[in-house]
Design a protein around this motif. Sequence first.
Motif: not given
Length: 511
Positions: A44, A193, A203, A335-336, A359, A370, A375
């Motif tokens: 990512s 992740g 991702n 996404h995260y 992550e 977040r 990140s």
Amino acid sequence: MSTASTALPVVVIGSGIAGLTTALALAPHHIVLVTKARLGEQTSSAWAQGGIAAAMGADDSVELHLNDTLAAGDGLVDEQAASFILSRAADAVSWLEAQGASFDRQADGTLSLGLEAAHCRRRIVHASGDASGASIVNALIRQVLQTPSITVLEGAEAERLLVTEGRVCGLSLNVAGSSRTVLSSAVVLATGGIGGLYEATTNPIGNFGQGIALAARAGAALADLEFVQFHPTALASPRTPLALISEAVRGEGAALLNERGERFMADVPGAELASRDVVARAISAEIGRGGRVFLDARSTLGHRFAKRFPSIAALCQEAGIDPARDAIPVRPAVHYHMGGVATDLAGRTSVGGLWAVGEVAATGLHGANRLASNSLLEATVMGLSAARDIASAFLPSPPAYLEAPEPRCGISPDAALRALTTRSLGVLRNEAGLTQAVNQFRPLALTHGSDAAIVALAIGAFALERRESRGAHARTDFPQSAKPPVRQRMTLSEIIERTRALENAPLARSA
């Protein structure tokens, strides 16, 4: 199985910014860098468009950055961890520059700072415009390939951590279909992740929480797993994974419109630049009623779009969209992951010999949601911190004997598991859906040994325990936030015990 080595390497699993930073900072220690794809691919980090959040502007400060981080984290940010990481932002940028990263600068030589959602100042440090992640990763890769003490092992998938006397002492790998055991003085997880657990993600689809599964099986504590961040504006197209439309586009003034042309975020505090969980829920509501959502940059950027966001413009062009003329169709996508393996500020987990950075780790910086571009900062700062700790730590001699590792079985998620995760652990959750998911994940995790199911089960268990809505965790049956805010922390054995009563079928075997 006996061993006779005295100088064991440090094994770093993952070749994103966190893993590459850790490996480089540990030189000249002997490092084995394990990556299941080619170096720097399927990470990512290389796909990150935004950049690194760093309070380096004349009108900015670490205190302001901390305030924004605390606000985005919705009561669950570990303030000590956040202060530690944010205060080291300038040092992290300088270190990356020393490794060859080239950040965008103004004509006068000062850093070009961008604005992203929920930041009160322009503080996003970019490299190569909207290709920041790739630019930084490529610079670090060049350094890794020139560092004699780093051995890169590509095409290798970590299957199990080897634990003896409560300490990680190596790992079992699958290399081109063959098993291989590597003993180590320390193992660093930098595996990324969990987006691959879901149908819609920005991702790499091969990232489904392997590091969490490895750590969980080894007995490590996990934290904050319920908090899955959905990026509000992925490009709505048939592409897999979905292309990301950075919120830096909204930072440049682009508006969110529904199919009726209504700017539905106009009356929300922060509007299009509200925190990601707020924007994602608003877009989900529009789509949930049968509508469509578009990001409109025509009047604010127009023909300048391709120059300011060349990578995004290319992704749009691939989908037949010209951002200078067309509104961009968008939808939320995973996404995260704010949660992961619980660590301290040296990257240490609760199991000896095991560190986690990036992550896959839960430092407490992100809390329940977040803040944009924190990140890559965390990945760099914690990679450096873990390297310092490992370099100064007492690393014991190899064990005389090792137990044979568990056999590999059902590691990756299939379409059915992704569909269940998407349906039950998505933007909006409720007890019925979570219970159903846990009941289906549990036998897959315990009886079939699926690593993907272990991670999904853990997320479901954490989500069931949090009977409130907070940050990226939204419960339709508990829409309010409870007080006081409390972070959750559990091991795999505790997760299994807490979900035992929910299991419809008798427990097949213990974990």
